[in-house]
Design a protein around this motif. Structure first.
Motif, PDB file in Angstrom:
ATOM      1  N   VAL A   1      35.334  28.694  52.697  1.00 28.30           N
ATOM      2  CA  VAL A   1      36.541  28.190  52.054  1.00 28.30           C
ATOM      3  C   VAL A   1      36.778  28.994  50.771  1.00 28.30           C
ATOM      4  N   PHE A   2      38.037  29.202  50.456  1.00 25.87           N
ATOM      5  CA  PHE A   2      38.427  29.962  49.267  1.00 25.87           C
ATOM      6  C   PHE A   2      38.322  29.056  48.041  1.00 25.87           C
ATOM      7  N   THR A   3      37.764  29.587  46.928  1.00 20.46           N
ATOM      8  CA  THR A   3      37.632  28.764  45.722  1.00 20.46           C
ATOM      9  C   THR A   3      38.913  28.737  44.901  1.00 20.46           C
ATOM     10  N   GLY A   4      39.832  29.663  45.199  1.00 22.19           N
ATOM     11  CA  GLY A   4      41.043  29.778  44.390  1.00 22.19           C
ATOM     12  C   GLY A   4      40.868  30.737  43.232  1.00 22.19           C
ATOM     13  N   ALA A   5      39.600  31.090  42.961  1.00 29.65           N
ATOM     14  CA  ALA A   5      39.328  31.963  41.814  1.00 29.65           C
ATOM     15  C   ALA A   5      39.216  33.415  42.257  1.00 29.65           C
ATOM     16  N   TYR A   6      39.433  34.329  41.284  1.00 29.78           N
ATOM     17  CA  TYR A   6      39.306  35.759  41.552  1.00 29.78           C
ATOM     18  C   TYR A   6      38.303  36.351  40.580  1.00 29.78           C
ATOM     19  N   ALA A   7      37.594  37.357  41.070  1.00 27.89           N
ATOM     20  CA  ALA A   7      36.687  38.093  40.188  1.00 27.89           C
ATOM     21  C   ALA A   7      37.246  39.495  40.017  1.00 27.89           C
ATOM     22  N   ILE A   8      36.720  40.193  39.004  1.00 28.14           N
ATOM     23  CA  ILE A   8      37.169  41.564  38.759  1.00 28.14           C
ATOM     24  C   ILE A   8      36.053  42.524  39.131  1.00 28.14           C
ATOM     25  N   ASN A   9      36.364  43.466  39.997  1.00 33.79           N
ATOM     26  CA  ASN A   9      35.377  44.501  40.312  1.00 33.79           C
ATOM     27  C   ASN A   9      35.132  45.315  39.052  1.00 33.79           C
ATOM     28  N   PRO A  10      33.909  45.324  38.512  1.00 36.74           N
ATOM     29  CA  PRO A  10      33.662  45.933  37.202  1.00 36.74           C
ATOM     30  C   PRO A  10      33.877  47.445  37.215  1.00 36.74           C
ATOM     31  N   ILE A  11      33.917  48.062  38.369  1.00 36.85           N
ATOM     32  CA  ILE A  11      34.097  49.513  38.410  1.00 36.85           C
ATOM     33  C   ILE A  11      35.541  49.896  38.696  1.00 36.85           C
TER      34      ILE A  11
ATOM     35  N   ARG B   1      27.026  42.112  37.365  1.00 40.50           N
ATOM     36  CA  ARG B   1      27.872  40.995  36.936  1.00 40.50           C
ATOM     37  C   ARG B   1      29.329  41.311  37.216  1.00 40.50           C
ATOM     38  N   PHE B   2      30.018  40.371  37.855  1.00 41.36           N
ATOM     39  CA  PHE B   2      31.449  40.490  38.122  1.00 41.36           C
ATOM     40  C   PHE B   2      32.153  39.429  37.275  1.00 41.36           C
ATOM     41  N   PRO B   3      32.979  39.836  36.269  1.00 44.49           N
ATOM     42  CA  PRO B   3      33.688  38.829  35.481  1.00 44.49           C
ATOM     43  C   PRO B   3      34.706  38.090  36.345  1.00 44.49           C
ATOM     44  N   VAL B   4      34.843  36.789  36.052  1.00 44.89           N
ATOM     45  CA  VAL B   4      35.839  36.000  36.755  1.00 44.89           C
ATOM     46  C   VAL B   4      37.148  36.113  35.992  1.00 44.89           C
ATOM     47  N   ALA B   5      38.255  36.334  36.703  1.00 46.36           N
ATOM     48  CA  ALA B   5      39.552  36.531  36.059  1.00 46.36           C
ATOM     49  C   ALA B   5      39.943  35.289  35.267  1.00 46.36           C
ATOM     50  N   ASP B   6      40.529  35.499  34.098  1.00 50.27           N
ATOM     51  CA  ASP B   6      41.006  34.429  33.218  1.00 50.27           C
ATOM     52  C   ASP B   6      39.900  33.439  32.861  1.00 50.27           C
ATOM     53  N   SER B   7      38.714  33.930  32.568  1.00 49.81           N
ATOM     54  CA  SER B   7      37.586  33.039  32.262  1.00 49.81           C
ATOM     55  C   SER B   7      36.485  33.860  31.607  1.00 49.81           C
ATOM     56  N   ASP B   8      35.511  33.150  30.974  1.00 47.88           N
ATOM     57  CA  ASP B   8      34.385  33.850  30.356  1.00 47.88           C
ATOM     58  C   ASP B   8      33.225  33.991  31.319  1.00 47.88           C
ATOM     59  N   ILE B   9      33.380  33.346  32.474  1.00 50.04           N
ATOM     60  CA  ILE B   9      32.255  33.287  33.408  1.00 50.04           C
ATOM     61  C   ILE B   9      32.061  34.641  34.085  1.00 50.04           C
ATOM     62  N   GLU B  10      30.787  34.986  34.278  1.00 50.05           N
ATOM     63  CA  GLU B  10      30.470  36.190  35.041  1.00 50.05           C
ATOM     64  C   GLU B  10      29.622  35.796  36.237  1.00 50.05           C
ATOM     65  N   LEU B  11      29.973  36.326  37.419  1.00 50.00           N
ATOM     66  CA  LEU B  11      29.186  36.043  38.614  1.00 50.00           C
ATOM     67  C   LEU B  11      28.114  37.115  38.723  1.00 50.00           C
ATOM     68  N   GLU B  12      26.872  36.678  38.839  1.00 49.52           N
ATOM     69  CA  GLU B  12      25.791  37.649  38.979  1.00 49.52           C
ATOM     70  C   GLU B  12      25.455  37.747  40.465  1.00 49.52           C
ATOM     71  N   ILE B  13      25.410  38.965  40.958  1.00 48.03           N
ATOM     72  CA  ILE B  13      25.118  39.149  42.383  1.00 48.03           C
ATOM     73  C   ILE B  13      23.973  40.142  42.530  1.00 48.03           C
ATOM     74  N   PHE B  14      23.346  40.121  43.725  1.00 43.89           N
ATOM     75  CA  PHE B  14      22.323  41.108  44.044  1.00 43.89           C
ATOM     76  C   PHE B  14      22.779  41.877  45.275  1.00 43.89           C
ATOM     77  N   THR B  15      22.645  43.187  45.232  1.00 41.24           N
ATOM     78  CA  THR B  15      23.001  43.988  46.401  1.00 41.24           C
ATOM     79  C   THR B  15      22.005  45.123  46.577  1.00 41.24           C
ATOM     80  N   THR B  16      21.766  45.471  47.846  1.00 40.36           N
ATOM     81  CA  THR B  16      20.920  46.652  48.112  1.00 40.36           C
ATOM     82  C   THR B  16      21.802  47.875  48.318  1.00 40.36           C
TER      83      THR B  16
END
Length: 924
Positions: free
Chosen positions: A359-369, A288-303
């Motif tokens: 296209v850029f969404t305008g939003a930023y996420a925070i790298n959790p590490i 999960r990567f939290p979105v800056a200035d928001s409660d939303i978290e982006l869930e991603i899958f990576t190998t």
RNA sequence: GCCCGAAUGGUGGAAUGGUAGACACGAGGGACUUAAAAUCCCUUGGCCAUUACGGCUGUGUGGGUUCGAGUCCCACUUCGGGUACCA
């Protein structure tokens, strides 16, 4: 007595039919063996010479196993539901059932002429109500089941309901479309509709809103394996992605078992590999990567959790639900426009157009590490249907992310020592990590594999995410908006789907006035009058897909007329599973996945005793066409022979292969072929017109279709069978070339002449000579081994050699000739049966004979030939006693008169003796 | 792009690391026949010889392992098949 294939083949085909020679019953006194062919779809074009290839191979194996004392089940039937009959019906108004019945009759008569040993009493047709009753029954069972991921088996949906009542989703281990969180109170408060919707999330046969392959030209949805490169397999029409409410089978729940099961079956590595790729297991992490200035978290899958320090941006699929949630006001118009532009593209256009867009969404996420802020983009290179529909982009080590980063000028951070990422990404999973340290985690200096483990451990320990396995395998879409298929046994009560009582099956396919969708766009069953249950509930309008009927047919053959169950436990516990399955590799990702899924489901329910349906599987190669060409000189009606064509400006024209022999054109037939050619002129070489040739698909339009009936008529079924096997290795694709057929036809005549010399019977009770026995037992050894290895082409060659030897030896021994016939019977049953009766004097069918035992004694030699080599080069051969020790053999070689010239002025360094084969003398 | 498989005469194709080209087609020559068909016999990878059933060379390319490689290993080329923005 002359060899007359027509008379012989008619006589014995009739004999086998009248005596029910191939009827098979359960017989506990004999070991069982189950040989199955992939049953055909009876198309209007009939069989061409390529279709019977696999059937001939399986028939040889079947007859061989029977002669070895096995009780062999070898059935045949028809995969009778399908699009061509329906499309023909739409064009002509003829009921698909009529078309199908006619085609089946034609197929049957073509098959009968080849002399197969099918037990036709077990014939099944998937469109027969007595058969599709069990297809519908299985669907109901799947509707009534869910997949327990803890027990790793399907269980009754009632168990799940009980669990929800008591505990809600707490402690529930079930394969599901979405992760739900429900308390028992919430469940118990639900109305019927809500409960139904909730259960759909778990049922193995469920209704769901899924992205489907919609084919407008066919007016139906298609499964993934029915689409290739954005076009439908049937007809080649464009396919688009569409969100639809459809019946699906939760095949994905079985992904791991389908993968594991491959270890237990004897299939070719390439086929297993194809299935592994299709199932597409990948191990990685969900984070999960939290979105800056928001409660939303982006869930991603990576190998590649090891590359977390190289994440410089994130990408969402255009269809992702996150897009609306995080897009900033100022970027919204651009994002909406981008999503619209993607929507209008068909799947095919998306494939062809590989330009990098986004296209850029305008939003930023925070790298959790690292805690760094990274931009979130939208792009169609991320798929909504895989993983979570969102990714962390590591441009340094993923080529797609790299292309995106370069296009939009995003930073690239290399993480592996020595990796040059100035021109392209470094995708290999090897090397030493750099640039990968934060306060909490340090991967620097680790090898990639170690870093991966460390990152996973860190992620799950700190709760940023968890280790996750993803599969590429999707659930199978089970609805088709077609007429000619099994009706889905479902009715709707107040809009809530419920299955019909099992006792009411089969739900018969209703009559309709037209085979097209209704004006309101409903499937053709919407035209059926009174398409309701007895209680007046409306019935489901979709029908089942083509793979439904072929998913459990091998079970039905075990007990085809049983009216009370799919297959009785008695029949199933005797026949168990298919021991040998022969068919085309085109079914690798369709039928062979669905069947295995279906079987595993029935296994979970305790209805079948084997977990895997097909123990051994052989893919026969495709028989391609061999087209012939004539060369017309441009703007004339003059045709120039192949060898001279380069001197002219010519157009190659396909010519019917049936008027060409050994690439020589029958000019009279060519002139008669079409009025256009009646006055044609020819430039010949050596008085003949030589045609060119090319290997192409066998099809009408190439004029290269060869019909097995014609071959049987002219040469006989035995010649056809032998020739198809002689053509080359079974599993290899190869062109059909009628030219070589004379060779095997000559062989049969030679065989015949062994039994009837100068028209007189040539079989006596004389004792076999050692030579006779040697020839015979060489053949027994070779043919037995070849059949086990499916190397039929080399066994045909062995027959030719043996018959030549016996003819040369003037062999008349009844014992030897009888055994020869038994060996040949699987390959050429008609001629073998004929000679078995008329020349050997047997009174029972050769099918009741026993496979001859091999005796090594007859092959034992008193002397053997050695090839004598000097420094690896073979120079001469010599005879030596078979039991001579190595030293004796090397002394013989050195003192051999021919050896002198090679030994001149040389010193012998070493001598290698391979008993019975080679003496290699190494000179200094 | 990734994964799998293949590459041997004019053709289809044989060869548990041990005399490459079995078997068959085609082609060439011969026998029988008035002739044709059918049947039978001989030759048939290439090159050089033909005094010798003698030599050289040869399994897509280049390396390697081995007494010995079509076969095993490495790199490459070409052709089939599968799959594809699967993270």
């Amino acid at each position: 007595m002359e060899y007359n294939h027509k008379e012989i083949e008619n006589r014995w085909q009739q004999y086998w039919r009248e005596n029910n020679t191939y009827r098979t019953e359960i017989d506990h006194s004999r070991p069982k063996f189950y040989v199955l062919d992939m049953f055909p779809y009876p198309s209007g074009a009939g069989l061409h010479v390529g279709h019977p290839l696999g059937y001939i191979a399986s028939d040889i194996y079947t007859r061989y196993k029977r002669l070895q004392g096995f009780n062999v089940l070898h059935p045949m039937g028809y995969d009778a539901y399908g699009l061509p009959a329906e499309q023909y019906a739409i064009r002509t108004g003829q009921h698909p059932e009529v078309t199908t019945r006619n085609n089946i009759e034609r197929y049957r008569s073509q098959l009968d002429k080849i002399g197969f040993s099918f037990d036709w009493s077990r014939e099944i047709k998937t469109c027969d109500p007595e058969y599709y009753k069990w297809t519908q029954w299985a669907f109901i069972k799947m509707f009534d089941s869910y997949y327990d991921t803890a027990a790793d088996a399907a269980r009754p949906i009632a168990d799940l309901v009980a669990h929800l009542q008591k505990h809600g989703t707490e402690g529930l281990h079930a394969a599901a479309t979405r992760q739900l969180s429900i308390t028992p109170e919430q469940w118990n408060a639900m109305d019927d509709k809500e409960k139904s919707d909730t259960l759909m999330n778990y049922r193995l046969a469920y209704l769901g809103n899924t992205m489907v392959n919609w084919c407008p030209a066919l007016g139906t949805v298609l499964a993934n394996d029915e689409v290739s490169e954005g076009l439908s397999i049937r007809g080649g029409h464009p396919v688009e992605q569409k969100l639809m409410y459809q019946w699906c089978l939760r095949v994905s729940a079985y992904a791991q078992r389908l993968l594991d099961g491959l270890e237990k079956v004897d299939w070719t590595d390439s086929l297993k590999e194809t299935q592994r790729n299709w199932i597409g297991r990948s191990e990685g992490a969900e984070m999960r990567f939290p979105v800056a200035d928001s409660d939303i978290e982006l869930e991603i899958f990576t190998t590649r959790p090891d590359t977390i320090f190289g994440v410089t941006f994130m990408v969402l699929a255009p269809e992702s639900k996150y897009v609306d949630m995080i897009t900033t006001e100022e970027m919204r118009p651009a994002v909406d426009e981008y999503r619209q532009s993607i929507k209008h593209k068909t799947e095919r256009e998306r494939m062809i157009d590989r330009r990098v867009t986004g296209v850029f969404t305008g939003a930023y996420a925070i790298n959790p590490i690292t805690g760094k802020k990274i931009p979130v983009w939208v792009s169609d290179y991320v798929l909504a249907g895989y993983g979570t529909g969102a990714i962390m982009a590591v441009p340094a080590h993923d080529s797609r992310d790299y292309a995106f980063a370069r296009t939009f000028d995003l930073p690239v951070i290399p993480l592996i020592q020595g990796a040059d990422v100035s021109e392209q990404s470094f995708d290999a999973k090897e090397g030493t990590m750099i640039n990968s340290a934060s306060d909490s985690l340090n991967l620097n200096g680790l090898q990639v594999k170690e870093a991966m483990a460390a990152a996973k451990e860190f992620i799950s320990r700190t709760g940023i995410g968890k280790v996750k396995v993803n599969f590429r395998l999707r659930d199978a879409i089970f609805s088709r908006q077609r007429y000619w298929g099994e009706p889905i046994p479902v009715a709707y009560r107040n809009g809530i789907p419920e299955t019909l009582p099992v006792e009411s099956l089969p739900l018969l396919l209703p009559e309709v006035d037209k085979y097209l969708p209704t004006e309101s766009g409903e499937p053709p069953l919407g035209r059926a009058a009174n398409w309701k249950t007895a209680a007046g509930l409306p019935l489901e309008l979709n029908t089942m897909p083509g793979f439904a009927g072929s998913s459990a047919y091998y079970l039905r053959y075990m007990d085809p007329r049983n009216n009370s169950c799919l297959v009785s436990p008695e029949a199933n516990s005797y026949w168990k599973q298919v021991d040998l399955y022969i068919g085309g590799s085109e079914h690798a990702t369709g039928h062979l996945i669905y069947s295995r899924f279906w079987n595993k489901f029935l296994y979970d329910l305790g209805l079948v005793c084997e977990d895997e349906p097909f123990r051994r599987l052989i893919n026969q190669g495709m028989i391609q066409g061999r087209s012939n060409f004539v060369y017309r000189i441009k703007d004339t009606n003059t045709f120039v022979s192949h060898g001279l064509k380069d001197q002219y400006d010519v157009t190659p024209i396909h010519v019917d292969v049936n008027m060409v022999t050994n690439d020589r054109l029958d000019i009279e037939r060519f002139k008669a072929w079409s009025p256009e050619y009646a006055t044609a002129e020819f430039i010949l070489e050596d008085g003949q017109y030589i045609c060119g040739y090319a290997v192409e698909k066998m099809s009408k339009s190439m004029y290269n279709v060869v019909n097995p009936d014609d071959i049987v008529e002219r040469y006989g079924a035995d010649t056809l069978r032998l020739y198809e096997m002689f053509l080359g290795p079974l599993e290899q694709s190869k062109p059909w070339d009628t030219n070589g057929i004379d060779g095997v036809n000559r062989f049969i005549k030679k065989l015949w002449n062994l039994f009837y010399r100068d028209g007189k019977l040539n079989v006596t009770d004389t004792e076999p000579t050692p030579e006779n026995l040697k020839s015979l037992h060489k053949l027994i050894k070779k043919v037995t081994a070849d059949i086990e290895n499916f190397s039929f082409n080399t066994s045909v060659a062995a027959f030719m050699i043996c018959v030549n030897e016996l003819a040369q030896q003037r062999c008349t021994s009844r014992k030897v000739l009888a055994d020869l016939l038994i060996l040949l019977a699987p390959f050429a049953p008609h001629v073998a049966e004929e000679l078995w009766h008329t020349a050997i004097g047997a009174t029972t069918s050769i099918c009741d004979a026993s496979w001859p035992a091999f005796n090594e004694e007859y092959l034992r030699e008193s002397t053997v030939r050695y090839a004598v080599s000097f420094n690896g080069k073979a120079r001469f051969t010599m005879e030596a006693p078979a039991d001579a020790p190595r030293d004796t053999v090397s002394d013989m070689a050195l003192s051999h008169p021919d050896a002198a010239k090679w030994l001149e002025n040389k010193t012998v360094k070493k001598i290698i003796v391979v008993p019975g084969k080679i003496v290699n003398i190494v000179l200094g």
